[in-house]
Write an enzyme that holds these catalytic residues in place. Structure first.
Site, PDB file in Angstrom:
ATOM      1  NE  ARG A  96      -0.003  -4.531   0.571  1.00  0.00           N
ATOM      2  CZ  ARG A  96      -0.742  -3.422   0.423  1.00  0.00           C
ATOM      3  NH1 ARG A  96      -0.194  -2.303   0.006  1.00  0.00           N
ATOM      4  NH2 ARG A  96      -2.027  -3.442   0.692  1.00  0.00           N
ATOM      5  CE  LYS A 131      -2.763  -1.155   3.158  1.00  0.00           C
ATOM      6  NZ  LYS A 131      -2.794   0.189   2.571  1.00  0.00           N
ATOM      7  CB  CYS A 163      -0.722  10.422  -1.948  1.00  0.00           C
ATOM      8  SG  CYS A 163      -2.285  11.315  -1.927  1.00  0.00           S
ATOM      9  CE  LYS A 211       1.966  -0.295   3.443  1.00  0.00           C
ATOM     10  NZ  LYS A 211       1.582   1.094   3.173  1.00  0.00           N
ATOM     11  CB  CYS A 254      -0.479   7.103   0.283  1.00  0.00           C
ATOM     12  SG  CYS A 254      -1.895   5.997   0.405  1.00  0.00           S
ATOM     13  NE  ARG A 301       1.183   0.172  -4.829  1.00  0.00           N
ATOM     14  CZ  ARG A 301       0.369   0.302  -3.771  1.00  0.00           C
ATOM     15  NH1 ARG A 301       0.392  -0.591  -2.800  1.00  0.00           N
ATOM     16  NH2 ARG A 301      -0.477   1.304  -3.698  1.00  0.00           N
ATOM     17  CB  CYS A 314      -8.123  10.446   1.711  1.00  0.00           C
ATOM     18  SG  CYS A 314      -7.243   8.884   1.823  1.00  0.00           S
ATOM     19  CB  CYS A 320      -6.510   7.708  -5.312  1.00  0.00           C
ATOM     20  SG  CYS A 320      -6.849   6.884  -3.746  1.00  0.00           S
TER      21      CYS A 320
HETATM   22 FE1  SRM Z   1      -1.312   3.817   0.054  1.00  0.00          FE
HETATM   23  C1  SRM Z   1      -4.497   2.758  -0.233  1.00  0.00           C
HETATM   24  C2  SRM Z   1      -1.287   4.783  -3.132  1.00  0.00           C
HETATM   25  C3  SRM Z   1       2.035   4.104   0.220  1.00  0.00           C
HETATM   26  C4  SRM Z   1      -1.505   3.828   3.464  1.00  0.00           C
HETATM   27  N1  SRM Z   1      -2.641   3.703  -1.437  1.00  0.00           N
HETATM   28  C5  SRM Z   1      -3.902   3.188  -1.368  1.00  0.00           C
HETATM   29  C6  SRM Z   1      -4.542   3.107  -2.757  1.00  0.00           C
HETATM   30  C7  SRM Z   1      -4.235   1.765  -3.334  1.00  0.00           C
HETATM   31  C8  SRM Z   1      -6.041   3.465  -2.814  1.00  0.00           C
HETATM   32  C9  SRM Z   1      -7.048   2.365  -2.700  1.00  0.00           C
HETATM   33  O1  SRM Z   1      -6.978   1.545  -1.766  1.00  0.00           O
HETATM   34  O2  SRM Z   1      -7.947   2.345  -3.545  1.00  0.00           O
HETATM   35  C10 SRM Z   1      -3.734   4.241  -3.453  1.00  0.00           C
HETATM   36  C11 SRM Z   1      -3.621   4.147  -4.967  1.00  0.00           C
HETATM   37  C12 SRM Z   1      -3.648   5.520  -5.558  1.00  0.00           C
HETATM   38  C13 SRM Z   1      -3.265   5.582  -6.977  1.00  0.00           C
HETATM   39  O3  SRM Z   1      -4.080   6.061  -7.796  1.00  0.00           O
HETATM   40  O4  SRM Z   1      -2.163   5.188  -7.314  1.00  0.00           O
HETATM   41  C14 SRM Z   1      -2.462   4.235  -2.661  1.00  0.00           C
HETATM   42  N2  SRM Z   1       0.111   4.231  -1.250  1.00  0.00           N
HETATM   43  C15 SRM Z   1      -0.078   4.715  -2.500  1.00  0.00           C
HETATM   44  C16 SRM Z   1       1.215   5.198  -3.106  1.00  0.00           C
HETATM   45  C17 SRM Z   1       1.301   5.038  -4.614  1.00  0.00           C
HETATM   46  C18 SRM Z   1       1.394   6.665  -2.711  1.00  0.00           C
HETATM   47  C19 SRM Z   1       2.563   7.405  -3.272  1.00  0.00           C
HETATM   48  O5  SRM Z   1       2.481   8.623  -3.264  1.00  0.00           O
HETATM   49  O6  SRM Z   1       3.555   6.823  -3.662  1.00  0.00           O
HETATM   50  C20 SRM Z   1       2.204   4.360  -2.287  1.00  0.00           C
HETATM   51  C21 SRM Z   1       2.490   3.023  -2.896  1.00  0.00           C
HETATM   52  C22 SRM Z   1       3.439   2.238  -2.061  1.00  0.00           C
HETATM   53  C23 SRM Z   1       4.010   1.018  -2.711  1.00  0.00           C
HETATM   54  O7  SRM Z   1       4.691   1.166  -3.715  1.00  0.00           O
HETATM   55  O8  SRM Z   1       3.828  -0.068  -2.155  1.00  0.00           O
HETATM   56  C24 SRM Z   1       1.425   4.188  -1.002  1.00  0.00           C
HETATM   57  N3  SRM Z   1       0.033   3.855   1.565  1.00  0.00           N
HETATM   58  C25 SRM Z   1       1.363   4.113   1.427  1.00  0.00           C
HETATM   59  C26 SRM Z   1       1.941   4.432   2.689  1.00  0.00           C
HETATM   60  C27 SRM Z   1       3.378   4.863   2.929  1.00  0.00           C
HETATM   61  C28 SRM Z   1       4.289   3.720   3.228  1.00  0.00           C
HETATM   62  O9  SRM Z   1       3.901   2.558   3.127  1.00  0.00           O
HETATM   63  O10 SRM Z   1       5.431   3.995   3.582  1.00  0.00           O
HETATM   64  C29 SRM Z   1       0.929   4.357   3.624  1.00  0.00           C
HETATM   65  C30 SRM Z   1       1.043   4.705   5.119  1.00  0.00           C
HETATM   66  C31 SRM Z   1       1.761   3.665   5.912  1.00  0.00           C
HETATM   67  C32 SRM Z   1       0.804   2.626   6.400  1.00  0.00           C
HETATM   68  O11 SRM Z   1       0.598   1.672   5.680  1.00  0.00           O
HETATM   69  O12 SRM Z   1       0.249   2.809   7.486  1.00  0.00           O
HETATM   70  C33 SRM Z   1      -0.262   3.992   2.911  1.00  0.00           C
HETATM   71  N4  SRM Z   1      -2.744   3.313   1.393  1.00  0.00           N
HETATM   72  C34 SRM Z   1      -2.638   3.461   2.747  1.00  0.00           C
HETATM   73  C35 SRM Z   1      -3.918   3.165   3.340  1.00  0.00           C
HETATM   74  C36 SRM Z   1      -4.245   3.210   4.853  1.00  0.00           C
HETATM   75  C37 SRM Z   1      -3.966   1.924   5.518  1.00  0.00           C
HETATM   76  C38 SRM Z   1      -4.432   1.904   6.945  1.00  0.00           C
HETATM   77  O13 SRM Z   1      -3.744   1.329   7.774  1.00  0.00           O
HETATM   78  O14 SRM Z   1      -5.488   2.445   7.250  1.00  0.00           O
HETATM   79  C39 SRM Z   1      -4.789   2.867   2.277  1.00  0.00           C
HETATM   80  C40 SRM Z   1      -6.276   2.486   2.377  1.00  0.00           C
HETATM   81  C41 SRM Z   1      -6.481   1.053   2.661  1.00  0.00           C
HETATM   82  O15 SRM Z   1      -5.557   0.255   2.732  1.00  0.00           O
HETATM   83  O16 SRM Z   1      -7.653   0.718   2.857  1.00  0.00           O
HETATM   84  C42 SRM Z   1      -4.021   2.971   1.068  1.00  0.00           C
HETATM   85 FE1  SF4 Z   2      -5.484   7.832  -2.230  1.00  0.00          FE
HETATM   86 FE2  SF4 Z   2      -5.665   8.702   0.236  1.00  0.00          FE
HETATM   87 FE3  SF4 Z   2      -3.572   7.240  -0.481  1.00  0.00          FE
HETATM   88 FE4  SF4 Z   2      -3.790   9.678  -1.374  1.00  0.00          FE
HETATM   89  S1  SF4 Z   2      -3.563   9.102   0.777  1.00  0.00           S
HETATM   90  S2  SF4 Z   2      -3.307   7.879  -2.606  1.00  0.00           S
HETATM   91  S3  SF4 Z   2      -5.963   9.936  -1.607  1.00  0.00           S
HETATM   92  S4  SF4 Z   2      -5.644   6.544  -0.404  1.00  0.00           S
END
Ligand code: SRM
Ligand code: SF4
Length: 561
Positions: free
Chosen positions: A140, A208, A430, A210, A479, A71, A475, A436
């Protein structure tokens, strides 16, 4: 006198403390050609460097095929044409020949094997972008409104976005040493063993962090879902300051009511000269008060929820050396991107391009990846702007170049007007499967087909052309920010989704769980009576999410979380 119970820190805290440079043994593992993957601890360190170890879940039956996700960090989502060319080359040469425009204005590479990881990270750095802190327990990518200036103040906001991104970047030398010099830091040297980051300290953040900048009335970054939001206050085309929003976040876990999505609270107003002080103040509140014993309870949103707004105001005032003024009035009207050609205030043109589920790729009739590459090759002044809705804007286009770009895109099957139906245009998914590791169900590969089905249903019910914001995730982590959507599908198990209803078009209201589990083939049958009632009972101009919130959800029993 009773002794206090010892605090049991998470494993991540222990390894950060042991290797505060975050170097792990990454460099040694890269050099070791006999292995195709990293250890579990190195996998945690790798996140701080912008990479996740994954495996192709489609191929699991035949044994794990390790692949890396990388990323980038692109503050405000702004890339030059040359940077786009480099990214396109890296995705073609080392990745799965796609670029993933993410919900936080970055590009992700998928499918990179370990032996190519360094080439990709170094390539990104050579193009003057970075992957440092794209993931991990640090700040981030910082979001900023991607749409080229409606007001001149936007440029000031973008500059502040860059200042904050720089000020909150971790200082470890390990990143440079591993990815640029190709060397393992000597972890026993005192300056490495005892490294203390000037801002983050030795163990960084509990989780993290943001940050998002936004300019009302357009909430195109979903500002209330970030830990820290800066809501620009613009008067007479001049940035006078920011309303400060703290404590947003989406992540939750099925069946665990201690985890929940939360909207940020607006806690005051300050002037732009204090932007970095305020950003550091909020970040260090997370550093000092976040829960380091439970990663599911470690985000800033729980500090804000549990300690309250007055606590946050007092801490921000103390740490930033100011007194927050009462928040100024503001109003959001939309979270959506603009599609098609528009003129910016400086007279240049910009083109909003729809990217289905954020995946920039070539298909037989729609070669978006090739088209964007050709534009980058030919029009070196064009800026590539990533939006938080997973789209791309071509900005800074001279009037004289518009026709050439139109022709180039059309030749690859990419439309510039009427690019997608309203439901597709407003949707996000997502990645989920196959990359993922946390996905419980399909999302990116499932949503376009589901939207076609919902579109047909809407047509049958006289709702053709009605915009409804639909988002899906594989899930509950959130995201694609599903808990802000008018309809959200949140993966529970293969082919099964929790359904949430009732978000709004301005990104100011959380939706609510409606059905705990719906099987994919049953989705239309479940939605049909609700949409039919909406078509009959809505007020004039009322949106589906608003009607659900005002009428329908009030009648529904609370479903399991
Ligand atoms: Fe996310 C984890 C993809 C934005 C909340 N996110 C992940 C991981 C890295 C899975 C992992 O931990 O193994 C995913 C990778 C999947 C893949 O194959 O690419 C993943 N997140 C993404 C992306 C690519 C989704 C998308 O459709 O674009 C976004 C990348 C953002 C970036 O460029 O930095 C992405 N993730 C978000 C957002 C939205 C936002 O930030 O505006 C959220 C919700 C906002 C928040 O943070 O509360 C988000 N991602 C999570 C979480 C839950 C965090 C939590 O507080 O519980 C995880 C899981 C974790 O961190 O353990 C996670
Ligand atoms: Fe993976 Fe869940 Fe984030 Fe989708 S919402 S990219 S399944 S961690």
């Amino acid at each position: 006198m009773s002794a206090e119970a010892p605090v049991k820190l998470t494993h991540n805290e222990i390894i950060k403390d042991a290797i505060p440079t975050l170097a792990g043994t990454i460099a040694a593992t890269i050099a070791d050609e006999s292995t195709d993957h990293f250890s579990e601890d190195d996998n945690q360190f790798l996140k701080f460097h912008g990479s996740y170890q994954q495996d192709d879940r489609d191929l699991r039956k035949a044994g794990k095929k390790y692949i890396m996700m990388i990323r980038s960090r692109v503050p405000g989502g702004v890339m030059t044409a040359n940077q786009w060319r480099v990214f396109d080359d890296l995705a073609t040469q080392y990745g799965n020949n796609t670029l993933r425009a993410t919900t936080r204005q970055t590009i992700q590479f998928h499918g990179v094997v370990k032996s190519n990881l360094r080439a990709v990270v170094k390539g990104i750095n050579d193009a003057l972008l970075s992957t440092l802190a794209a993931c991990g327990d640090v700040n981030r990518n910082v979001l900023a409104p991607p749409t080229p200036a409606y007001t001149k103040a936007r440029e000031q906001v973008l500059q502040d976005c860059h200042r904050v991104a720089l000020a909150l970047a971790p200082q470890t030398k390990a990143y440079h040493s591993i990815w640029i010099d190709g060397e393992q830091l000597d972890l026993e040297k005192p300056e490495n063993k005892n490294f203390v980051d000037p801002l983050y300290g030795k163990t960084y953040l509990p989780r993290k962090f943001k940050v998002a900048f936004v300019i009302p009335p357009v909430n195109d970054v979903d500002v209330f879902t970030s830990c820290l939001g800066f809501i620009a206050v613009v008067e007479n085309d001049h940035l006078v300051g920011y309303n400060l929003a703290v404590g947003g976040g989406m992540g939750r876990s099925h069946g665990n009511t201690q985890t929940y999505p939360r909207l940020a609270d607006v806690i005051g107003f300050f002037t732009p000269d204090k932007i970095v002080d305020v950003a550091k103040a909020v970040l260090t509140i997370h550093r000092d008060f976040g829960d380091r014993t439970d990663r599911k309870h470690a985000r800033l949103k729980y500090v804000v929820a549990e300690r309250g707004v007055a606590f946050m105001q007092e801490e921000v005032n103390k740490r930033a050396g100011l007194t927050l003024a009462p928040a100024k009035l503001f109003k959001f009207t939309t979270i959506s991107d603009l599609y098609g050609w528009r003129k910016a205030v400086d007279g240049s043109w910009f083109l909003g391009l729809f990217v289905e589920t954020g995946r920039i790729k070539d298909t037989e009739n729609h070669r978006l990846k090739t088209a964007l590459r050709q534009v980058a090759d030919k029009f070196s002044n064009v800026e590539f702007r990533l939006t938080a809705n997973q789209n791309v804007i071509l900005a800074n286009v001279a009037e004289a170049d518009k026709a050439g770009i139109n022709t180039m895109l059309a030749a690859q099957g990419v439309k510039t007007e009427n690019q997608a139906s309203v439901l597709h245009a407003a949707a996000m998914a997502c990645p989920a499967l196959p990359t993922c590791g946390l996905a419980l169900a399909e999302s990116e590969r499932m949503l376009p087909g589901l939207i076609d089905r919902i579109e047909k249903l809407c047509g049958d019910l006289g709702l053709g052309g009605e915009e409804i914001i639909i988002r899906s995730t594989g899930c509950p982590n959130g995201c694609a920010r599903p808990y802000m959507a008018e309809i959200a599908f949140v993966g529970k198990a293969p082919g099964r989704y929790q359904v949430w209803l009732g978000g709004d078009t301005a990104g100011t209201r959380l939706n609510r769980v409606w059905k705990d589990v719906v099987k994919d083939p049953d989705i239309e049958n479940e939605l049909r009576p609700v949409l039919a009632r909406f078509a009959k009972e809505r007020n004039a101009g009322e949106r589906f999410g608003d009607w659900c919130d005002r009428v329908y959800l009030k009648e529904q029993p609370a479903a399991a979380n």
